[in-house]
Design a protein around this motif. Structure first.
Motif, PDB file in Angstrom:
ATOM      1  N   THR A 252      66.598  20.596  38.561  1.00 41.95           N
ATOM      2  CA  THR A 252      67.538  21.853  38.942  1.00 41.95           C
ATOM      3  C   THR A 252      67.081  22.978  38.507  1.00 41.95           C
ATOM      4  N   ARG A 253      66.067  22.789  37.399  1.00 41.44           N
ATOM      5  CA  ARG A 253      65.702  24.189  36.629  1.00 41.44           C
ATOM      6  C   ARG A 253      64.244  24.088  36.635  1.00 41.44           C
ATOM      7  N   GLU A 254      63.600  23.386  37.748  1.00 37.54           N
ATOM      8  CA  GLU A 254      61.944  23.411  38.032  1.00 37.54           C
ATOM      9  C   GLU A 254      61.990  23.615  39.367  1.00 37.54           C
ATOM     10  N   PRO A 255      61.765  24.893  39.849  1.00 36.31           N
ATOM     11  CA  PRO A 255      61.929  25.461  41.317  1.00 36.31           C
ATOM     12  C   PRO A 255      60.749  24.555  42.079  1.00 36.31           C
ATOM     13  N   ASN A 256      59.556  24.238  41.646  1.00 34.55           N
ATOM     14  CA  ASN A 256      58.417  23.751  42.635  1.00 34.55           C
ATOM     15  C   ASN A 256      58.755  22.230  42.700  1.00 34.55           C
ATOM     16  N   ARG A 257      59.197  21.557  41.588  1.00 41.09           N
ATOM     17  CA  ARG A 257      59.462  20.104  41.842  1.00 41.09           C
ATOM     18  C   ARG A 257      60.668  20.027  42.510  1.00 41.09           C
ATOM     19  N   ARG A 258      61.682  21.112  42.461  1.00 42.60           N
ATOM     20  CA  ARG A 258      62.870  20.934  43.203  1.00 42.60           C
ATOM     21  C   ARG A 258      62.399  20.815  44.762  1.00 42.60           C
ATOM     22  N   LEU A 274      52.607  16.281  50.879  1.00 36.13           N
ATOM     23  CA  LEU A 274      53.364  17.479  50.373  1.00 36.13           C
ATOM     24  C   LEU A 274      52.424  18.010  49.279  1.00 36.13           C
ATOM     25  N   CYS A 275      51.829  17.238  48.278  1.00 39.05           N
ATOM     26  CA  CYS A 275      51.192  17.618  47.095  1.00 39.05           C
ATOM     27  C   CYS A 275      49.871  18.129  47.537  1.00 39.05           C
ATOM     28  N   ASN A 276      49.298  17.835  48.635  1.00 41.81           N
ATOM     29  CA  ASN A 276      48.015  18.395  49.262  1.00 41.81           C
ATOM     30  C   ASN A 276      48.038  19.754  49.988  1.00 41.81           C
ATOM     31  N   LEU A 277      49.508  20.150  50.172  1.00 43.92           N
ATOM     32  CA  LEU A 277      49.779  21.418  50.842  1.00 43.92           C
ATOM     33  C   LEU A 277      48.939  22.591  50.346  1.00 43.92           C
ATOM     34  N   PRO A 327      47.108  25.485  45.536  1.00 47.76           N
ATOM     35  CA  PRO A 327      48.282  24.504  45.966  1.00 47.76           C
ATOM     36  C   PRO A 327      49.503  25.071  46.173  1.00 47.76           C
ATOM     37  N   LEU A 328      50.053  24.846  47.279  1.00 48.46           N
ATOM     38  CA  LEU A 328      51.372  25.417  47.715  1.00 48.46           C
ATOM     39  C   LEU A 328      52.453  25.264  46.557  1.00 48.46           C
ATOM     40  N   LEU A 329      52.614  24.092  46.266  1.00 44.89           N
ATOM     41  CA  LEU A 329      53.761  23.747  45.116  1.00 44.89           C
ATOM     42  C   LEU A 329      53.225  23.659  43.658  1.00 44.89           C
ATOM     43  N   GLY A 330      51.900  24.216  43.388  1.00 44.56           N
ATOM     44  CA  GLY A 330      51.285  24.409  42.122  1.00 44.56           C
ATOM     45  C   GLY A 330      50.799  23.242  41.555  1.00 44.56           C
ATOM     46  N   PHE A 331      50.682  21.839  42.308  1.00 38.25           N
ATOM     47  CA  PHE A 331      50.215  20.694  41.677  1.00 38.25           C
ATOM     48  C   PHE A 331      49.773  19.980  42.888  1.00 38.25           C
ATOM     49  N   ASP A 332      48.553  19.270  42.602  1.00 35.00           N
ATOM     50  CA  ASP A 332      48.044  18.491  43.781  1.00 35.00           C
ATOM     51  C   ASP A 332      47.819  16.936  43.473  1.00 35.00           C
ATOM     52  N   ASN A 333      48.395  16.470  42.398  1.00 32.75           N
ATOM     53  CA  ASN A 333      48.169  15.165  41.874  1.00 32.75           C
ATOM     54  C   ASN A 333      49.646  14.242  42.300  1.00 32.75           C
ATOM     55  N   SER A 334      49.278  13.768  43.397  1.00 29.71           N
ATOM     56  CA  SER A 334      50.511  13.030  44.044  1.00 29.71           C
ATOM     57  C   SER A 334      50.969  11.948  43.338  1.00 29.71           C
ATOM     58  N   SER A 335      50.026  11.145  42.435  1.00 33.14           N
ATOM     59  CA  SER A 335      50.300  10.034  41.738  1.00 33.14           C
ATOM     60  C   SER A 335      51.213  10.399  40.549  1.00 33.14           C
ATOM     61  N   GLU A 336      50.799  11.770  39.624  1.00 31.28           N
ATOM     62  CA  GLU A 336      51.529  12.057  38.960  1.00 31.28           C
ATOM     63  C   GLU A 336      53.120  12.373  38.913  1.00 31.28           C
ATOM     64  N   MET A 337      53.045  13.037  40.441  1.00 27.96           N
ATOM     65  CA  MET A 337      54.558  13.293  40.881  1.00 27.96           C
ATOM     66  C   MET A 337      55.331  12.080  41.331  1.00 27.96           C
TER      67      MET A 337
END
Length: 417
Positions: A252-258, A274-277, A327-337
């Motif tokens: 709720t306080r992390e816009p990109n993860r939300r 989504l992470c590769n966007l 990266p659109l969402l600021g991260f590109d490691n889908s395994s981490e997410m």
């Protein structure tokens, strides 16, 4: 008589340590390290010798199974000598000094020479190894596959070699029985589809090397039986209460993860997609905003997915002032997410492995069906195989974005959020 054998052993205090120089032909496996120094955790010389012998054996095993450094030189020499032989059958070997090679201990040269002159064919000793084949496969497909896919193929190879207890192995030395035993070991822990996926990834390396002529024998990865039903570990949707908890508590306080979570809910996209966007993958057409999935799990994964108006505004805002390849969402490691979401889910919602980020895809697909969306349009949005006929599959350019948006809006009304 008391044995005084302390080779590669050194007593520090009252604990024996294993110390020795790494053989030169193995140093590339130790990232530049030249010596091994390891506590054996015992003051008993007999136990220390036993552990020393085990460690020495492991080094010899790594040496025996290391990739053949002379492979490329052998192949080049065979090609060169074969060309000379075809041009000058009677005197092709005049430029080559076999006696000098013998004195110098140049085994690669001798093997190439005796292979071409017909005395003994040594080609089987210089075939491609699994790790070499993996690198060849990556160089070929790294621009067409996602980083997540590349990572999974690397891990599949690593796990297989760990099962074999080898640093590397020649492709032609992999037996069908070894693969069978590996499948049996995996099936004791993993679902059928997971095991099939592991074997399929290694098989893809073999298949590519076969197309290059590196291997010509039957693939040891084909023709195996897998236990367990097709529905083993099938992903399950979240309940209404679980979705409500996710909505009220997750990021709720992390816009990109939300945004990652909400895009999962309202597009059914895989987390890796989504992470590769990237910024350049935001598509706008009038008031419609969509995301372009460039690569994914299958060939059908490439598609354009419309967004709700509210998500569209947030995605457009992210793109402003940014470079196309960011990266659109600021991260590109889908395994981490994926691990991040899994931890939250396990600690607060459910320990059921059938419930995960992919559950959003199940729920989105269900909403499509319940809303009565045309199956071809649903497949186009979800990235499933579509258009099996020649008319739709080959000649059709697909749906216009406006048509997809109409089908999408029809579905969104049924999504629980």
């Amino acid at each position: 008589m008391v044995s005084t054998d302390t080779k590669h052993l050194k007593l520090r205090g009252n604990i024996w340590w294993y110390q020795r120089r790494i053989p030169k032909d193995l140093q590339n496996q130790f990232e530049g390290q030249t010596t091994i120094s390891e506590s054996l955790g015992t003051g008993d010389i007999r136990e220390a010798r036993h552990q020393r012998n085990i460690l020495n054996g492991r080094l010899e095993e790594r040496k025996f199974n290391a990739p053949n450094k002379g492979r490329h030189r052998f192949l080049e020499l065979v090609q060169e000598m074969s060309d000379h032989q075809s041009q000058n059958p009677e005197s092709w070997d005049e430029p080559y000094d076999l006696d000098k090679a013998s004195k110098d201990g140049d085994e690669v040269f001798i093997h190439a020479y005796t292979t071409v002159n017909g005395r003994k064919d040594h080609r089987s000793r210089y075939t491609i190894s699994l790790k070499e084949a993996l690198n060849v496969w990556i160089r070929k497909f790294e621009s067409d596959k996602t980083q997540d896919t590349i990572s999974k193929v690397k891990k599949a190879v690593d796990n297989f070699l760990k099962h074999l207890k080898l640093y590397d192995v020649l492709l032609t030395d992999i037996s069908k029985r070894q693969v069978h035993d590996y499948i049996e070991a995996l099936q004791a822990t993993y679902a059928k589809t997971t095991v099939q996926g592991q074997i399929s990834r290694i098989r893809s390396i073999w298949t590519y090397c076969e197309s290059l002529g590196e291997v010509s024998t039957a693939s040891p990865f084909d023709g195996h039986s897998y236990t367990g039903g097709n529905n083993t570990n099938r992903k399950q949707p979240f309940t209404v209460e679980e979705i409500q908890w996710i909505k009220e508590n997750v990021a709720t306080r992390e816009p990109n993860r939300r945004l990652l979570v909400e895009l999962g809910v309202f597009t059914g996209c895989r987390i890796s997609e989504l992470c590769n966007l990237q910024m350049q993958h935001v598509v706008t057409e009038g008031d419609i905003t969509a995301i372009y999935i460039a690569t994914g799990k299958t060939d059908a994964a490439e598609r354009v997915v419309p967004l709700t108006n509210e998500l569209g505004l947030r995605v457009r805002a992210l793109r402003e002032g940014k470079q196309n390849d960011e990266p659109l969402l600021g991260f590109d490691n889908s395994s981490e997410m994926s691990r991040w979401f899994s931890r939250i889910k396990t600690e607060n919602i459910s320990t059921d492995s059938a419930k995960c980020f992919h559950s959003f895809r199940v729920m989105f697909s269900t909403a499509m069906q319940q809303a009565g969306v045309d199956e071809l349009k649903a497949a186009a949005i979800l990235g499933h195989k579509r258009g099996r006929t020649m008319t739709y599959g080959y000649y059709s350019r697909g749906y216009e974005l406006q048509q997809l948006k109409e089908a999408y809006d029809q579905c969104v009304e049924r999504i629980i959020w």
